[in-house]
Motif scaffolding. Structure first.
Motif, PDB file in Angstrom:
ATOM      1  N   SER A 160       0.862  -1.236  -0.016  1.00  0.00           N
ATOM      2  CA  SER A 160       0.123   0.066  -0.077  1.00  0.00           C
ATOM      3  C   SER A 160       0.956   1.116   0.046  1.00  0.00           C
ATOM      4  CB  SER A 160      -1.017   0.038   1.168  1.00  0.00           C
ATOM      5  OG  SER A 160      -1.693  -1.052   1.350  1.00  0.00           O
ATOM      6  N   LYS A 161       2.003   1.212   0.955  1.00  0.00           N
ATOM      7  CA  LYS A 161       2.872   2.399   1.084  1.00  0.00           C
ATOM      8  C   LYS A 161       3.670   2.534  -0.249  1.00  0.00           C
ATOM      9  CE  LYS A 161       2.946   2.378   5.813  1.00  0.00           C
ATOM     10  NZ  LYS A 161       3.885   2.362   6.985  1.00  0.00           N
ATOM     11  N   LEU A 162       3.826   1.609  -0.963  1.00  0.00           N
ATOM     12  CA  LEU A 162       4.625   1.555  -2.314  1.00  0.00           C
ATOM     13  C   LEU A 162       3.662   2.099  -3.298  1.00  0.00           C
ATOM     14  CD1 LEU A 162       6.553  -1.681  -2.074  1.00  0.00           C
ATOM     15  CD2 LEU A 162       7.598   0.389  -2.437  1.00  0.00           C
ATOM     16  N   ILE A 163       2.405   1.672  -3.446  1.00  0.00           N
ATOM     17  CA  ILE A 163       1.602   2.104  -4.385  1.00  0.00           C
ATOM     18  C   ILE A 163       1.412   3.590  -4.249  1.00  0.00           C
ATOM     19  CG2 ILE A 163      -0.849   1.851  -5.166  1.00  0.00           C
ATOM     20  CD1 ILE A 163      -0.840  -0.971  -4.447  1.00  0.00           C
ATOM     21  N   SER A 164       1.294   4.084  -3.056  1.00  0.00           N
ATOM     22  CA  SER A 164       0.758   5.359  -2.553  1.00  0.00           C
ATOM     23  C   SER A 164       2.219   6.412  -2.712  1.00  0.00           C
ATOM     24  CB  SER A 164       0.018   5.475  -1.456  1.00  0.00           C
ATOM     25  OG  SER A 164       0.817   5.056  -0.172  1.00  0.00           O
ATOM     26  N   GLY A 165       3.306   5.921  -2.989  1.00  0.00           N
ATOM     27  CA  GLY A 165       4.453   6.559  -2.957  1.00  0.00           C
ATOM     28  C   GLY A 165       5.175   7.074  -1.567  1.00  0.00           C
ATOM     29  N   TYR A 166       4.640   6.663  -0.606  1.00  0.00           N
ATOM     30  CA  TYR A 166       5.209   6.872   0.818  1.00  0.00           C
ATOM     31  C   TYR A 166       6.562   5.891   0.791  1.00  0.00           C
ATOM     32  CZ  TYR A 166       1.187   9.271   2.361  1.00  0.00           C
ATOM     33  OH  TYR A 166       0.371  10.234   2.733  1.00  0.00           O
ATOM     34  N   LEU A 167       6.647   4.675   0.276  1.00  0.00           N
ATOM     35  CA  LEU A 167       8.092   4.183   0.188  1.00  0.00           C
ATOM     36  C   LEU A 167       8.332   4.036  -1.346  1.00  0.00           C
ATOM     37  CD1 LEU A 167       7.303   1.224   2.388  1.00  0.00           C
ATOM     38  CD2 LEU A 167       8.783   3.231   2.920  1.00  0.00           C
ATOM     39  N   ASN A 168       9.647   4.017  -1.874  1.00  0.00           N
ATOM     40  CA  ASN A 168      10.018   3.882  -3.066  1.00  0.00           C
ATOM     41  C   ASN A 168      10.513   2.474  -3.191  1.00  0.00           C
ATOM     42  OD1 ASN A 168       9.852   6.322  -4.066  1.00  0.00           O
ATOM     43  ND2 ASN A 168      11.608   7.188  -3.025  1.00  0.00           N
ATOM     44  N   PRO A 169      10.400   1.810  -4.356  1.00  0.00           N
ATOM     45  CA  PRO A 169      10.432   0.383  -4.840  1.00  0.00           C
ATOM     46  C   PRO A 169      12.330   0.362  -4.474  1.00  0.00           C
ATOM     47  CG  PRO A 169       8.984   1.237  -6.337  1.00  0.00           C
ATOM     48  CD  PRO A 169       9.607   2.459  -5.359  1.00  0.00           C
ATOM     49  N   SER A 170      12.628  -0.865  -4.068  1.00  0.00           N
ATOM     50  CA  SER A 170      14.096  -1.306  -4.321  1.00  0.00           C
ATOM     51  C   SER A 170      14.450  -1.717  -5.536  1.00  0.00           C
ATOM     52  CB  SER A 170      14.327  -2.452  -3.546  1.00  0.00           C
ATOM     53  OG  SER A 170      13.944  -1.997  -1.899  1.00  0.00           O
ATOM     54  N   GLU A 171      13.498  -2.182  -6.172  1.00  0.00           N
ATOM     55  CA  GLU A 171      13.619  -2.512  -7.633  1.00  0.00           C
ATOM     56  C   GLU A 171      12.301  -2.752  -8.332  1.00  0.00           C
ATOM     57  OE1 GLU A 171      16.009  -5.991  -8.718  1.00  0.00           O
ATOM     58  OE2 GLU A 171      17.014  -5.898  -6.857  1.00  0.00           O
ATOM     59  N   GLY A 172      12.101  -2.522  -9.675  1.00  0.00           N
ATOM     60  CA  GLY A 172      10.765  -2.526 -10.452  1.00  0.00           C
ATOM     61  C   GLY A 172      10.079  -1.032 -10.274  1.00  0.00           C
ATOM     62  N   SER A 173       8.876  -0.984 -10.601  1.00  0.00           N
ATOM     63  CA  SER A 173       8.126   0.220 -11.049  1.00  0.00           C
ATOM     64  C   SER A 173       6.634   0.277 -10.717  1.00  0.00           C
ATOM     65  CB  SER A 173       8.460   0.836 -12.388  1.00  0.00           C
ATOM     66  OG  SER A 173       7.940  -0.034 -13.440  1.00  0.00           O
ATOM     67  N   ILE A 174       5.957   1.350 -10.193  1.00  0.00           N
ATOM     68  CA  ILE A 174       4.887   1.280 -10.041  1.00  0.00           C
ATOM     69  C   ILE A 174       4.190   2.445 -10.906  1.00  0.00           C
ATOM     70  CG2 ILE A 174       2.792   1.567  -8.808  1.00  0.00           C
ATOM     71  CD1 ILE A 174       4.648   0.683  -6.389  1.00  0.00           C
ATOM     72  N   THR A 175       3.223   2.108 -11.908  1.00  0.00           N
ATOM     73  CA  THR A 175       2.859   3.432 -12.762  1.00  0.00           C
ATOM     74  C   THR A 175       1.315   3.455 -12.636  1.00  0.00           C
ATOM     75  OG1 THR A 175       2.759   1.943 -14.505  1.00  0.00           O
ATOM     76  CG2 THR A 175       4.674   3.302 -14.293  1.00  0.00           C
ATOM     77  N   ILE A 176       0.866   4.735 -12.812  1.00  0.00           N
ATOM     78  CA  ILE A 176      -0.587   4.870 -12.981  1.00  0.00           C
ATOM     79  C   ILE A 176      -0.980   5.802 -14.102  1.00  0.00           C
ATOM     80  CG2 ILE A 176      -2.551   6.036 -12.045  1.00  0.00           C
ATOM     81  CD1 ILE A 176      -1.449   5.657  -9.162  1.00  0.00           C
ATOM     82  N   GLY A 177      -1.643   5.421 -15.255  1.00  0.00           N
ATOM     83  CA  GLY A 177      -1.656   6.003 -16.373  1.00  0.00           C
ATOM     84  C   GLY A 177      -0.425   6.314 -17.052  1.00  0.00           C
ATOM     85  N   GLY A 178       0.611   5.304 -16.942  1.00  0.00           N
ATOM     86  CA  GLY A 178       1.904   5.384 -17.559  1.00  0.00           C
ATOM     87  C   GLY A 178       2.875   6.252 -16.788  1.00  0.00           C
ATOM     88  N   VAL A 179       2.432   6.890 -15.853  1.00  0.00           N
ATOM     89  CA  VAL A 179       3.346   7.858 -15.076  1.00  0.00           C
ATOM     90  C   VAL A 179       3.829   7.166 -13.680  1.00  0.00           C
ATOM     91  CG1 VAL A 179       3.759  10.182 -13.812  1.00  0.00           C
ATOM     92  CG2 VAL A 179       2.366   9.851 -15.809  1.00  0.00           C
TER      93      VAL A 179
END
Length: 277
Positions: A56-75
């Motif tokens: 949840s915190k990764l999706i919402s940007g409160y944590l940053n991934p160690s690897e990989g990515s999370i995008t919404i609408g391509g951003v």
């Protein structure tokens, strides 16, 4: 970046990994791939320590991934400025005291809008609409910390809701609520999902509410995705759910014990199935 630069779109989690740093180095998310289509209503379930809250915190940007990515609408979420982020992905914490901090409920609901310099008339209109919908109007001039936990939870919820996020992620939305208020919150989420096409992600232990309201369930266990599907499909697999200490709702367990197929998700479905036998 202005909020309109991020268009509505799918939430895509690609090869996501997150490791909490020393001294307690823990791989909390392990190479997770997940796509949530725009406008879906998804529940994320699993035992404590399964990775739900970290995700949840990764999706919402409160944590940053160690690897990989999370995008919404391509951003990428991590590239959205923190000030703007709540208009893209809103996150309601499990503990409302981490989000409620102004002197009155009214000020708390308007804070995020003021921060974005939303005109007063529009800010007032949004705050009043959300306050009325969450049954908080009588507490408008009350300090949030004079309210019970259930009401504080709704204040925190309202503070995110006024931002009109494209994705709304709610961690244990029914904590401290009586059954009717819990269902009222879930009905509000369904309304947002159906009428405003907001993508809803709910992290919860309330399996009966998952069965009744959610369209899709993602089961987490030790940082990995164990199951992903419709609630009826997920709750038909108690042996796999047991690996993550999740029990299907009582109605589902009764239906399974009675051999009812498809497994019922609500009391009404069980009654109907038994009546047609």
């Amino acid at each position: 970046m202005a909020s309109h630069e991020v268009k509505n779109g799918d939430l895509i989690i690609d090869n996501l990994r997150f490791v909490y740093p020393p001294p307690k180095k823990v791989e909390a998310i392990k190479r997770l791939n997940l796509t949530v289509k725009e406008g879906e209503f998804v529940a994320i379930i699993g035992h404590n320590g399964s990775g739900k809250t970290t995700l949840s915190k990764l999706i919402s940007g409160y944590l940053n991934p160690s690897e990989g990515s999370i995008t919404i609408g391509g951003v990428e979420v991590k590239k959205i400025p923190p000030r703007v982020r709540p208009t893209i992905v809103g996150y309601v914490f499990q503990n409302p005291d981490q989000q409620v901090f102004k002197d009155t409920v009214w000020e708390d609901l308007r804070f995020g809008l003021e921060n974005l310099q939303v005109p007063d008339e529009e800010a007032d209109s949004r705050a009043k609409r959300v306050m009325d919908r969450l049954l908080l109007s009588k507490y408008a001039d009350t300090h949030p910390f004079r309210l019970g936990k259930g009401d504080r939870q709704r204040v925190a919820f309202g503070g995110i809701l006024v931002m009109n996020p494209k994705v709304l992620l709610v961690d244990e939305p029914t904590t401290g609520q009586d059954p009717e208020k819990a269902r009222e919150i879930m009905r509000l989420l369904v309304e947002l999902n159906q009428e405003q096409k907001v993508t809803i992600i709910v992290v919860t232990h309330a399996m009966d509410l998952v069965a009744e309201f959610c369209q899709r369930v993602v089961v987490m266990g030790t940082g990995e995705k164990l199951l992903d599907g419709h609630p009826r499909e997920i709750f038909s697999q108690p042996e796999i759910l047991a690996k993550t200490y999740v029990r299907p709702p009582q109605i589902c367990r009764l239906g399974l014990a009675l051999g009812v197929k498809p497994v019922p998700l609500t009391p009404g479905e069980l009654v109907q199935a038994l009546a047609t036998r």
